[in-house]
Each structure stands twice: as C-alpha cells, then as structure tokens.
Design an enzyme around this catalytic site. Sequence first.
Site, PDB file in Angstrom:
ATOM      1  N   GLU A  26       0.793  -1.228   0.000  1.00 24.60           N
ATOM      2  CA  GLU A  26       0.000   0.000   0.000  1.00 24.60           C
ATOM      3  C   GLU A  26       0.827   1.281   0.000  1.00 24.60           C
ATOM      4  OE1 GLU A  26      -3.255   0.573  -0.277  1.00 24.60           O
ATOM      5  OE2 GLU A  26      -3.738  -1.561  -0.492  1.00 24.60           O
ATOM      6  N   SER A  31     -48.615 -33.084  34.933  1.00 19.52           N
ATOM      7  CA  SER A  31     -48.304 -33.597  36.266  1.00 19.52           C
ATOM      8  C   SER A  31     -47.052 -32.998  36.877  1.00 19.52           C
ATOM      9  CB  SER A  31     -48.169 -35.117  36.209  1.00 19.52           C
ATOM     10  OG  SER A  31     -49.423 -35.703  35.910  1.00 19.52           O
TER      11      SER A  31
END
Length: 759
Positions: A83, A458
């Site tokens: 870069e 239950s």
Amino acid sequence: MRAIILAGCTALAAAILLATYLFLYVRPRLPELGVITDYQPKIPLRVYTADNVLIGEFGEEHRDFVPIAQVPEMMKRALLAIEDGRFYEHHGIDFVRVGGAVLSNLRHGFGHGGGSTITMQVARNFFLTREKVASRKLNEIMLALKIEAALSKEQILELYMNQMYLGQRSFGFGSAAQTYFGQPLSELSIAEMAMLAGLPQNPSRHNPISNPKKAHARQKLVLKRMRELDYISEGQYQQALAQPLRFNTRGKQGFETHAEYVAELARQAVYAQFKEDSYSKGISVYTTILKADQDAAYASTRRNVIAYDQRHGYRGPETFIDMPAEPEQRDDAIDAALQKRPDSDGLIAAVVTQVTGGMVLADTGDGDAKAITGEGLRFAASALSSKASAGIKLRPGAVIRITRDGKGNWAITQVPLVAAAFVSLDAQTGAYHAMVGGFDYQLQKFNHVTQAWRQPGSAMKPFVYSAALEKGYSPATLINDVPLEMQAGGKVWAPQNDDFKFDGPITMRYALAQSKNVASVRILRALGVSYTHDFLEKFGFDPKRQPNNLTMALGTGSVTPVQMAGAYALFANGGHQVEPYLIERIVDAKGSVLMQTKPPVANDDKTLALDPRNAFMMDSMLREVTRTGTGAAATKKLGRSDIAGKTGTTSDAVDGWFAGYGGGIVAVAWMGYDEPKSLGGREFGATLAMPIWIDYMRIALSTRPQVTRAVPAGLSQVDGEWLYDEFIDMNGVKTLDMEVETPTDPAAVPETLPIETTN
C-alpha cells in the site's frame, strides 16, 4: 528557446495559482481533525459466557481495536509493502508515486492511476467520499498534509489499521484476522498476513471466502513486494507461497457455542438501557451462562428433538422445483431454491438431481453431487417406494435435507417441526447456566424458555403436595385410589389415572412417584382450591394463569419453562425464592463496570418462602419419583442419589415435561408443537423431555459432588416417614377418603370437562 521559456512560465504560473487555491481556498475549508485526534472506533456490542467465550455480536461494524504497539511488525510490513512502501519517508504525499499516477492518468484518463498514500487513504476514509473527481483529490492531498502535521506516523498507521473496511462486515485488521482465520492478529502466519494486506484495495474482489482465486493472486503480489523490499527472506517467501490457507467458516455460520437465544436476551437488556449506543460503544455483556453447560444443553436438545422426529417417520420433501433441461438454467433454479432454505447446523438443504435403484444424487449448491446410498436411504424408504404418493415421493427436483455422519456418509433427514426448550439455573442464586429457546434460532426466534406459556401437566403436582404438608399430611398419608365422580351443573367429571387402573389405598409418596391423577385430585379437594391456589404464589406462579378448580392438581394452568425452573429451585435449595438472572455484569470499552448483578445471599431469611421442612420432605418424595416412579431412568442413568424431579404430560401428549434438580442445578426440559397437537399416543414426558434433561445433566454434573440434605429442625420420623413435630400428637392426616366419600363443593368442579393429564 522562447517556446520553452513560455512553457516554463505557464507551468510556474499554474503552480502558483494551484498553490494559492490550495492554501487560500481549500485549506481554510478543511474539516477539523477531532474525529481522528480523538478517535473513537465503533466497536459492536459483544456478549460472552461467564467463562469469556464470545456468543453474540451486534452492530453494523465488526471491529476489534488493536493498538499499534500490539500489531505484529510483519503485519505492518505486509501492509506497507503493497500500500505505501515509502510511508516513513514522505510527509503525506509520495511524489514518486504521484508522478507515476499522473502518467497513468494521462495515458488512460483521470481516475485510472492512484498514488494515494496511507495518510491520504485515512483522509479519504474519515472525511471524504471515494468519488473520482479532481476536487476530491485536492482535498485529500491537503487533508493528508494536515494529518501528517498533527499526528505521528504510528498514530496514522493505527488509525488506518483499525478503520479500514476489509470485507465480511469486518473493520480493521484485528477483526479481519478473527473473521477470516479465527485467530488474533498476533497468531497469524506471514502467508495469512499477506492475504489480509491485500484486502484494502478491493475487499469484495479480494475476499478469500467468496473469491479465493483473486484473493490468492493478490496475496502472491503482496508476498512478492515483501521479498523485493527485503522484508522477508527467500526461505520465508517460498514457505509462505506454499502454505495452504484454511479459512474460518465459523465466520459465516455463527459462533463456536450456540447460545443465540441467550445473546438476544442480553442484547434486549442492554438496548433497553443504552439504546443505539449499545451497538457502537464497545459494550461487553458477561452472562452467567457456562460454555460446557450450554454446549451440553444445545446438543442434547437437538439430538433428542431429531430422535423424536425420526420416530414419527419421514414427511417427504420440503417442496418440489422444476428442473430445466439447460444446465445453467438448472443450476440457477437449484441455487434459488436453496437460498430460501438455510442450513440448520448439519441439516443441509439439497435438491435431488437423480434417483436410481439404491442411490439418490443431491446437489447442495457447491457443484459436488452428493451420493446417498444404503443406510442413508433408510429414513426415507417410504418416499422411495413405488407406492409412495406424489407428495412425498423422491424424484428430481425434490428439495430435501441431508446430513453427514462421522464417517463421511450422507443420509436423508428432515428439519423437525416440533418445538422444544431447555433451561438450567443455579439452584441457590437463580443464575442461568444454560438456555436453549428452540430447535434453531435462525429458523424461529421465539424463545420458548421465557415466552411459551404451556400446560405443565403432572409436573405441577409437587406444589399441591407441598401445600398438603402444611396441613398435616405426610409421605405416609394413605389416599384411597378408587374411581371418583363429581357433578356440577348437570355434568359429571370423573378424572382418570393415565393407565385407567386404580390401586386402592396408596401412600402420598407412592401417589406422587407414580403420578396418580385421582389421588392428587382427592388431596386438592380436601385442602380446598382457594387455599392451594394462594399457596402456589410462594413458588412464583402467576395466579391469574392457574385454574380456580380441581383441575389445578392436573396442571391445566399455564407456566413457562423458566418459571417452572424457578419454582423447583425452592425444593432444591431449602425453600428460598430465586429470581432467575442472566447478566452478571456489563462493562464499557475501557472495562469500567456499568452494571453488576449481586447474587442473593445464601440462606437469607428475606428470601425464605417455604418452610425448610417442607422443602426437605418434598425433596425426599421427588427423589422417590426418580428412583422408583415415572422418572426412574434419571437416577439409573446418572448413577447419583441426589437426583429429584417430576415428569409431566398433558392430555393426548400435547406437552411433555421433565423438571428436576441435582448437584445444585435445577433444570427443566419441554417439548411440544407451537400449534398444540398430540405428540403421539406412546409419547410421555419420560420419553420426550426427560432424555434431554438426562443428557444435559450427565455433562453438567460430571464435576459436581452429590448434595446431601441435613434434616431441618422440627421434623421427626413417625413409622419411617417424616412429619412436622407439631402434628405428631395429632398424628397428622393419616388417611384420606378411606371410608366415606367427601362431598364436593360444586364450585370446585370445572364447568367444562378438563383436559386429562398423565404422568
């Protein structure tokens, strides 16, 4: 000569005019640099387990800020090589590169040549657009000079390496390292660093996941430049070129630990307090979830839901598509169908392309046909039969699901339609250890742990029995298990046991262990509906969601799984109410604590809601359930004596439950359809939910010692069973309905026939 002088003067005049324009017009209008001199990166909200495992991330930008001092030197070299090789030599503008860019623009037109330095890219990224016009470039140049005057080279590089977009919603090299390689930046190889360094130019074109060929070409260019600049040796260069790269597929599929429902609850809590700042200020949430527990809960829920689904047969393809004859059009049709059906953690969407004797070929969209043979076809055998109906028959164009076993063999499967939930809490504090709100968060966001109000069946009976202990009942109380008929409003209600059998006189301990419906109704009738209804509030149940009639004993009210877990915690911890909580602490980007949950003090009288004697006796009876009753498989398979719990199944097996505890952990499993319907005539809480519970507890309890309970003061044994001391002289309630049938208050009988429940 005159022409040369004229040209020189013209050039000088142009330069003076340009300089005047830049310094008198452009420079005064440049933005202030506060946004970079006081850089505040947008760091997403992150959610962690209690043991620091990332389980969720929320925010538009995935970013891990890495101070420049912690960036590996080789990563800097790789970036600068491709870069800005003269970064440390220029002052924001590299005139050597600018000259090359000017020549390129003259040859190919404006916008073709770059020449931007890293400083210029910082200027563009923070302040400007990417529009290729001369005015923007002039602003970029002047901003670069201003930035260079205000910041050091290392500060500029730090800004660049943390701000740049690098694809896959990742900003900065720290985030990109995790996204593409699943590792921190410091652990990457030269080859991996070179791959990342090639991304800034064009993150889409050089994305190694979506465009591997171009990404590798860019990587090789980076490595070549590093070698030319002598940043790496020839040996390092050759080694990096030869290194095969393995990319992190988890970056696309999710996090290491499946805790999506947990992460979403945490996100909601943070957003309620911090609003939009939640997603950009670097807030971290540490939950009470334990990774090992969460993994066990998720795997157990998935495995047992799939097992249930496969017990009930193959439903056929999800849909059918037309298969064009032209190859490219056919591929497009397959891709379109598969995009509508995301994979579900190993249940992969595929389109059948060929069916021959003993083999099915399927396309999953990756261009590699999957051959399914032998055992892989067994589940879908009915769909391969010549007698199969058109709706389920496998043929080209059928959209199916396939899965792969440990040996690499493919098999036909399907995505279950049934829903499920699992939650576990610390019995003492209420801290969540695990939460699975459904089969697959990506397919359904509804959290069944906290949002699903279902009949508990239950699993509700222990709370009725607990109420009875306060009235002088004991595990030894004899209850007449014989048919019971009650009339109200001209209607007859005759509750039944799940096996339609009656045992005559049975103890209360046996009645709970075997989940006897009629005995439970008799207990509730003797206690009184109003008293028992009020008693349920001790356990945190919403009284408005519980019936004011005798069906309360059969669990015809509504509860959520987490509410049920909190209720069973009272039996596990000696009678203390706990408030389930998920978030241990919230911290900001600097680690400062924004919120912290203080766990309740152990054995605090302020949280005592149930007599410790009651909790002890109920624990004894619930252990009986898992030793000799409907939950006997739990103790047998886990091999521990501190396992206690209760199964629950509603009429027609619409809901299946198991709630219980052991080793200081209380957990609840549930299974059912979102649109209530029967789970099957041979399905019960013991076959649906208890296997999930057992598989989880096998892992969660592996490092936890067995819990022994000290006998609370005020309890004595009478004929081998526990009884409150104050009832000894009166001997408590020895029998119920043994001689004369007790009249029933008509108001206690349901106006409509209740849904019968089983074990």
